[in-house]
Design a protein around this motif. Structure first.
Motif, PDB file in Angstrom:
ATOM      1  N   GLU A 235       0.833  -1.199   0.000  1.00 48.51           N
ATOM      2  CA  GLU A 235       0.000   0.000   0.000  1.00 48.51           C
ATOM      3  C   GLU A 235       0.877   1.264   0.000  1.00 48.51           C
ATOM      4  O   GLU A 235       0.509   2.298  -0.559  1.00 48.51           O
ATOM      5  N   LEU A 236       2.063   1.159   0.599  1.00 47.87           N
ATOM      6  CA  LEU A 236       2.953   2.322   0.685  1.00 47.87           C
ATOM      7  C   LEU A 236       3.825   2.477  -0.557  1.00 47.87           C
ATOM      8  O   LEU A 236       4.514   3.476  -0.713  1.00 47.87           O
ATOM      9  N   GLY A 237       3.827   1.438  -1.407  1.00 50.30           N
ATOM     10  CA  GLY A 237       4.609   1.569  -2.627  1.00 50.30           C
ATOM     11  C   GLY A 237       5.648   0.482  -2.849  1.00 50.30           C
ATOM     12  O   GLY A 237       6.369   0.494  -3.836  1.00 50.30           O
ATOM     13  N   ASP A 238       5.731  -0.474  -1.938  1.00 51.32           N
ATOM     14  CA  ASP A 238       6.673  -1.576  -2.121  1.00 51.32           C
ATOM     15  C   ASP A 238       6.024  -2.638  -3.019  1.00 51.32           C
ATOM     16  O   ASP A 238       4.843  -2.581  -3.324  1.00 51.32           O
ATOM     17  N   ASP A 239       6.813  -3.615  -3.435  1.00 54.95           N
ATOM     18  CA  ASP A 239       6.306  -4.658  -4.327  1.00 54.95           C
ATOM     19  C   ASP A 239       5.259  -5.544  -3.656  1.00 54.95           C
ATOM     20  O   ASP A 239       4.376  -6.094  -4.307  1.00 54.95           O
ATOM     21  N   ARG A 240       5.414  -5.724  -2.363  1.00 55.41           N
ATOM     22  CA  ARG A 240       4.505  -6.644  -1.674  1.00 55.41           C
ATOM     23  C   ARG A 240       4.482  -6.317  -0.189  1.00 55.41           C
ATOM     24  O   ARG A 240       5.281  -5.532   0.298  1.00 55.41           O
ATOM     25  N   ASP A 241       3.553  -6.940   0.510  1.00 51.28           N
ATOM     26  CA  ASP A 241       3.518  -6.806   1.961  1.00 51.28           C
ATOM     27  C   ASP A 241       4.608  -7.672   2.585  1.00 51.28           C
ATOM     28  O   ASP A 241       5.110  -8.594   1.944  1.00 51.28           O
ATOM     29  N   ASN A 242       4.940  -7.362   3.820  1.00 53.35           N
ATOM     30  CA  ASN A 242       5.993  -8.113   4.498  1.00 53.35           C
ATOM     31  C   ASN A 242       5.528  -8.631   5.852  1.00 53.35           C
ATOM     32  O   ASN A 242       4.678  -8.018   6.495  1.00 53.35           O
TER      33      ASN A 242
ATOM     34  N   HIS B 145      21.201  -6.484   0.228  1.00 57.48           N
ATOM     35  CA  HIS B 145      20.177  -5.846   1.055  1.00 57.48           C
ATOM     36  C   HIS B 145      19.386  -4.787   0.300  1.00 57.48           C
ATOM     37  O   HIS B 145      18.572  -4.103   0.893  1.00 57.48           O
ATOM     38  N   HIS B 146      19.656  -4.638  -0.984  1.00 58.03           N
ATOM     39  CA  HIS B 146      19.109  -3.447  -1.636  1.00 58.03           C
ATOM     40  C   HIS B 146      17.581  -3.395  -1.632  1.00 58.03           C
ATOM     41  O   HIS B 146      17.001  -2.329  -1.541  1.00 58.03           O
ATOM     42  N   GLY B 147      16.955  -4.569  -1.702  1.00 61.52           N
ATOM     43  CA  GLY B 147      15.496  -4.597  -1.682  1.00 61.52           C
ATOM     44  C   GLY B 147      14.921  -4.090  -0.360  1.00 61.52           C
ATOM     45  O   GLY B 147      13.749  -3.720  -0.273  1.00 61.52           O
ATOM     46  N   HIS B 148      15.765  -4.084   0.630  1.00 57.08           N
ATOM     47  CA  HIS B 148      15.356  -3.722   1.976  1.00 57.08           C
ATOM     48  C   HIS B 148      15.248  -2.202   2.152  1.00 57.08           C
ATOM     49  O   HIS B 148      14.496  -1.718   3.003  1.00 57.08           O
TER      50      HIS B 148
ATOM     51  N   LEU C  74      10.110   3.738   3.371  1.00 59.36           N
ATOM     52  CA  LEU C  74       8.667   3.951   3.368  1.00 59.36           C
ATOM     53  C   LEU C  74       8.123   3.939   4.797  1.00 59.36           C
ATOM     54  O   LEU C  74       7.264   4.753   5.161  1.00 59.36           O
ATOM     55  N   ILE C  75       8.638   3.005   5.601  1.00 59.19           N
ATOM     56  CA  ILE C  75       8.180   2.902   6.985  1.00 59.19           C
ATOM     57  C   ILE C  75       8.661   4.102   7.806  1.00 59.19           C
ATOM     58  O   ILE C  75       7.917   4.658   8.615  1.00 59.19           O
TER      59      ILE C  75
END
Length: 558
Positions: free
Chosen positions: A297-304, A344-347, A353-354
């Motif tokens: 919802e914030l703009g990432d590829d998926r929820d975590n 770690h780049h996906g992180h 965003l958080i």
RNA sequence: GCCCCUGUAGCUCAGAGGAUAGAGCACCGGUUUCCUAAACCGGGUGUCCCGUGUUCGAAUCACGGCAGGGGCGCCA
């Protein structure tokens, strides 16, 4: 003042005069650069300002350049010239250069340092899981992180060097299981190393150290071990492991100010508190027994996932959110720099965003990704794996090639370029490492200064400095550029620039040494000797300061 | 499939809108009555991976390819 800043000011003033003269309104000053031209014939510094103005002025850049040139009036600039297709070139005066060298002599260890406003910055680096010893793949981040910290400190930033200890995840469980099996092995009992355990020989080493420090494990019967005792062994294993890591880092001249334990975020309930905040923001939900965060919802590829369904324990992401909140909201760092491996780049995206949701400006978090280091052997790329035990330990490398050469090698590539190391070549080439050339230059300077001391040559009280030869002038220019270098690196974190500068400076020192004798048999040349001793001293100061920032030694003799 | 990084001299790599694209190593030749020869001096014909575009100007920016690496876990 930094040279480029000084020239920027001159140009801005000249430009303002021009605008006033021509009655131009609504003028937006263009972006332009002041830099050292590649070709020395173009002067010491050059700017592209006239070309950037061509469009708004609707005029030939050469004409603009000439008008700006006419408005520049500065004693420290010897020559301003205009060149095709519209550059303005500057040649700095010798007296200015001499002033800078004397400044260097005066400032000594502080030469190159800046007194900007005092910012509070945390640099988090290494942060390798305490599940074994450091290996070749960990050196890069360690060296980059420590050097960035040193450079920032030189620019009057208050730096906290931090190591984040991931002591809470299930990797630690596997690690502890591996330790138990290795202790059983040392007891001469049956043992099993499964694929998910850590199979490296470093684990045997750590197990031995555990036994020697806690002899009860010598004859311990693991078949009857309780949960509490496993927890205890876990703590002990981590402690011993961290000690090993500290020792390895120390061998590379690295020490952290703070070791922050992931488990502390859980024990103190700070993690729960942080997740509560996110919950209240309606960002948390439960699905399939796990707790999730709505990063999509914030703009990432998926929820975590924040808390796992299997054991309700937090994921790495969950604790890392709390950790970063702590950095900004509890410890009030103005900036946080994380030196992370590129894996770690996906992180990064989801963390930023958080942060924004936690009312922390994500721009205050800088992540320096360093690309992976791989090992080449017989033209084949070998992948590191801590688990399979397929790694070369940091301690082996340092022992083999030395800390200085090791730091220099890893520092000399920009962090975003991949490194593929042929270990045999790496080791065999270590004696030709440029670091020895640089240190040799330093030793030669020391030798001259030692001689001056023996001869009771007082060159510092009367400070005679007259730059004459090309070697003297070129060397002085490089020294004058040093504060600029540190300022730049503190902004762009490109620590590899330091190694290139060190090499260039050393080349100029060697040329000066070869062609400009400081001590001459002719006693009439005392003035020259004194002047050259000043340059010698300034060169030594600059080179030693630079080597120190890179975490390397400056030998007085070789 | 999507995201990130990389591709420049024989090798390892800088340069990231600017003038004639550089360094180290390797290789060849020369230099020592003198502060350390671990040095100095001289020797470089590169498809800046390819293509198209933007610009006064492209190794650098945009788009499209090709090649190598990494990521896209209830691992960390």
């Amino acid at each position: 003042m930094l040279i480029t800043k000084f020239l920027h000011n001159c140009l801005n003033e000249a430009l303002q005069k021009l605008i006033d003269e021509q009655n131009i309104t609504n003028f937006n000053p263009p972006e332009y650069v002041v830099e050292k031209p590649k070709n020395k014939n173009h002067g010491d510094y050059a700017t592209n300002l006239p070309m950037q103005l061509a469009k708004t002025f609707n005029e030939n850049p050469i004409n603009i350049a000439n008008k700006i040139k006419d408005n520049i009036d500065e004693n420290d600039i010897e020559e301003v010239s205009v060149a095709n297709p519209g550059f303005i070139n500057f040649k700095l005066s010798k007296s200015w250069l001499e002033k800078e060298i004397l400044k260097c002599i005066g400032q000594k260890d502080d030469f190159g340092n800046q007194n900007e406003k005092n910012k509070k910055v945390q640099v988090e680096f290494v942060s390798v899981n305490p599940t074994g010893k450091l290996h070749l793949g960990h050196i890069r981040g360690a060296v980059i992180g420590s050097t960035i910290s040193n450079v920032l400190e030189s620019q009057n930033v208050s730096v906290t060097r931090e190591y984040y200890v991931n002591d809470a995840g299930n990797q630690i469980d596997f690690f502890c299981e591996s330790i138990i099996e290795r202790i059983k092995e040392l007891q001469g009992k049956k043992f099993i190393i499964t694929e998910e355990m850590y199979g490296g020989i470093d684990i045997i080493d750590i197990s031995k150290k555990i036994i020697s420090k806690y002899p009860d494990y010598q004859n311990y019967n693991f078949s009857e071990i309780t949960e509490d005792e496993i927890e205890n062994l876990k703590k002990i294993s981590i402690e011993i492991c961290i000690n090993e890591i500290m020792t390895d880092l120390k061998s590379l001249n690295i020490s952290h100010d703070n070791w922050f334990y992931e488990s502390s975020l859980i024990d103190s309930k700070y993690l729960d508190e942080t997740i509560d905040i996110l919950s209240k923001l309606n960002l948390v939900y439960i699905k399939d027994g796990a707790t999730w965060i709505k990063t999509e919802e914030l703009g990432d590829d998926r929820d975590n996932v924040l808390f796992k369904s299997t054991n309700k324990k937090p994921t790495y992401f969950a604790t890392d959110i709390a950790y970063h909140r702590d950095k900004f909201k509890e410890r009030f760092f103005d900036n946080v720099i994380n030196v992370w491996g590129s894996d770690h780049h996906g992180h990064i995206k989801r963390m930023k965003l958080i942060l924004e949701k936690l009312e922390i400006n994500p721009d205050n978090l800088d992540v320096i990704l360093n690309q992976i280091v791989s090992l080449k052997s017989n033209n084949k790329t070998v992948k590191f794996s801590k688990r399979s035990g397929n790694s070369i330990f940091l301690s082996e490398i340092v022992e083999e090639i030395g800390a200085d050469a090791c730091r220099f090698s890893f520092l000399s590539r920009s962090s975003e370029s991949q490194m593929e190391i042929d270990l045999d070549l790496f080791k065999s080439k270590s004696s030709e490492n440029p670091v020895f050339y640089i240190q040799y230059a330093h030793a030669r300077l020391c030798s001259i200064l030692k001689k001056a001391n023996e001869k009771h040559f007082d060159f510092e009280s009367k400070k005679i400095l007259s730059l004459k030869t090309n070697e003297e002038i070129n060397l002085a220019k490089k020294i004058a550029e040093y504060p600029e270098l540190l300022h730049r690196v503190s902004k762009n974190y490109g620590v590899h620039e330091l190694t290139f500068f060190a090499l260039e400076l050393s080349q100029l020192i060697q040329k000066f040494y070869e062609n400009n004798r400081v001590f001459d048999n002719d006693s009439n040349n005392k003035e020259i000797t004194k002047s050259r001793l000043i340059i010698t001293k300034a060169s030594k100061i600059t080179l030693a300061n630079l080597l120190s920032l890179m975490g390397m030694s400056s030998p007085e003799e070789m």
